[in-house]
Design a protein around this motif. Structure first.
Motif, PDB file in Angstrom:
ATOM      1  N   LYS A 132      40.989  81.484  20.568  1.00 15.14           N
ATOM      2  CA  LYS A 132      42.046  81.863  21.517  1.00 15.14           C
ATOM      3  C   LYS A 132      42.532  83.296  21.331  1.00 15.14           C
ATOM      4  O   LYS A 132      43.492  83.708  21.986  1.00 15.14           O
ATOM      5  CB  LYS A 132      43.245  80.914  21.436  1.00 15.14           C
ATOM      6  N   MET A 145      36.871  82.037  22.759  1.00 12.90           N
ATOM      7  CA  MET A 145      37.057  80.589  22.781  1.00 12.90           C
ATOM      8  C   MET A 145      36.045  80.002  21.797  1.00 12.90           C
ATOM      9  O   MET A 145      34.830  80.120  22.002  1.00 12.90           O
ATOM     10  CB  MET A 145      36.807  80.095  24.210  1.00 12.90           C
ATOM     11  N   LYS A 203      37.331  72.276  31.274  1.00 14.03           N
ATOM     12  CA  LYS A 203      38.606  72.471  31.979  1.00 14.03           C
ATOM     13  C   LYS A 203      38.800  73.922  32.424  1.00 14.03           C
ATOM     14  O   LYS A 203      39.821  74.271  33.004  1.00 14.03           O
ATOM     15  CB  LYS A 203      39.793  72.078  31.076  1.00 14.03           C
ATOM     16  N   ILE A 204      37.833  74.762  32.109  1.00 13.40           N
ATOM     17  CA  ILE A 204      37.976  76.200  32.370  1.00 13.40           C
ATOM     18  C   ILE A 204      37.179  76.593  33.615  1.00 13.40           C
ATOM     19  O   ILE A 204      35.963  76.405  33.660  1.00 13.40           O
ATOM     20  CB  ILE A 204      37.446  77.029  31.164  1.00 13.40           C
ATOM     21  N   THR A 206      35.520  79.374  35.890  1.00 17.33           N
ATOM     22  CA  THR A 206      35.045  80.760  35.868  1.00 17.33           C
ATOM     23  C   THR A 206      34.218  80.997  37.126  1.00 17.33           C
ATOM     24  O   THR A 206      33.889  80.055  37.849  1.00 17.33           O
ATOM     25  CB  THR A 206      34.165  81.036  34.619  1.00 17.33           C
ATOM     26  N   ARG A 222      31.742  75.768  36.100  1.00 14.64           N
ATOM     27  CA  ARG A 222      32.414  74.605  35.522  1.00 14.64           C
ATOM     28  C   ARG A 222      31.650  73.311  35.817  1.00 14.64           C
ATOM     29  O   ARG A 222      31.646  72.381  35.007  1.00 14.64           O
ATOM     30  CB  ARG A 222      33.838  74.539  36.080  1.00 14.64           C
TER      31      ARG A 222
END
Ligand SMILES: [Zn+2]
Length: 237
Positions: A132, A145, A203-204, A206, A222
């Protein structure tokens, strides 16, 4: 190969951008270059035996390897970080997450030299980052990440470029089509951690995913992550 203005794939043997040995398709992970106003950033640097090809590809696009200021590593496997010691000799500043930095400092089996019948030349990473962590290099903010599983050092890098959210995903997400994830033979491979990483990564959102081998995804990456998660949940429990 140009991906966006200023963003290029300059290495990777699966699609023949670089070439290592006859028949080899997985010896050289994808290397990407980002051209900022203040210099170049590399993401991974290939196995080491293809560095001159990578530099040749850069020159084709008008990029001078002498302008590389930073190299970021997605994980310690030889096909991605094998050229790290050569990069260091060029005084390029290297960045990696702790687990990758530890592995490449020893060059041990976490770097998978045996898999390629090569010896991994160890090197010290200049800056160690953590999950993070957001850091700015050459006026670009990048978020790390940590997505362990394929290897303990797996790291994705997220940043905005030309109004798009880009992720450099290394071998977390596979390289072929639907539901394919990274190789599961690494000495530090961990199924349950990998599944957790896929769950988190799924969950990300892009716009463009730059994987560690093979094809770049230009449409809702995703979905690919969700498909890989589904496959992992089916196969690994
Ligand atoms: Zn790998």
């Amino acid at each position: 190969m140009q991906i966006l203005n200023g963003l290029y794939q300059v290495g990777g043997d699966l699609n023949g951008i670089t070439y290592d040995q006859p028949g080899a398709m997985w010896n050289d992970g994808n290397t990407y270059t980002l051209k900022t106003n203040d210099g170049l950033i590399l993401f991974d640097c290939g196995c080491g035996d293809t560095l001159e090809q990578i530099f040749g590809n850069m020159r084709y696009w008008g990029l001078d390897p002498k302008d590389i200021k930073f190299c970021l590593f997605t994980h310690p496997h030889l096909d991605h970080a094998g050229a790290g010691h050569l990069i260091k000799e060029m005084d390029i500043y290297t960045i990696a997450i702790n687990e990758t930095a530890d592995a490449v400092a020893t060059g041990d089996d976490r770097c998978c030299g045996y898999l390629y019948h090569k010896t991994f030349s160890p090197f010290e990473v200049d800056r160690r980052i953590v999950d993070k962590e957001k850091f700015t290099i050459l006026n670009l903010e990048i978020e790390a990440m940590h997505l362990p599983g394929h290897s303990m050092g797996c790291t994705a890098y997220l940043f905005q470029w030309e109004g798009k959210k880009i992720v450099v995903s290394g071998d977390v997400i596979g390289t072929l089509l639907s539901g394919f994830f990274g190789w599961d033979g690494s000495i530090d491979f961990d199924k349950s951690k990998y599944t957790e990483s896929l769950l988190r990564f799924s969950k990300i959102d892009t716009d463009i995913m730059l994987p560690g081998h093979g094809m770049i995804y230009f449409h809702k990456p995703r979905i690919r992550v969700e498909e890989a998660l589904n496959a992992a949940l089916q196969e690994w429990r």
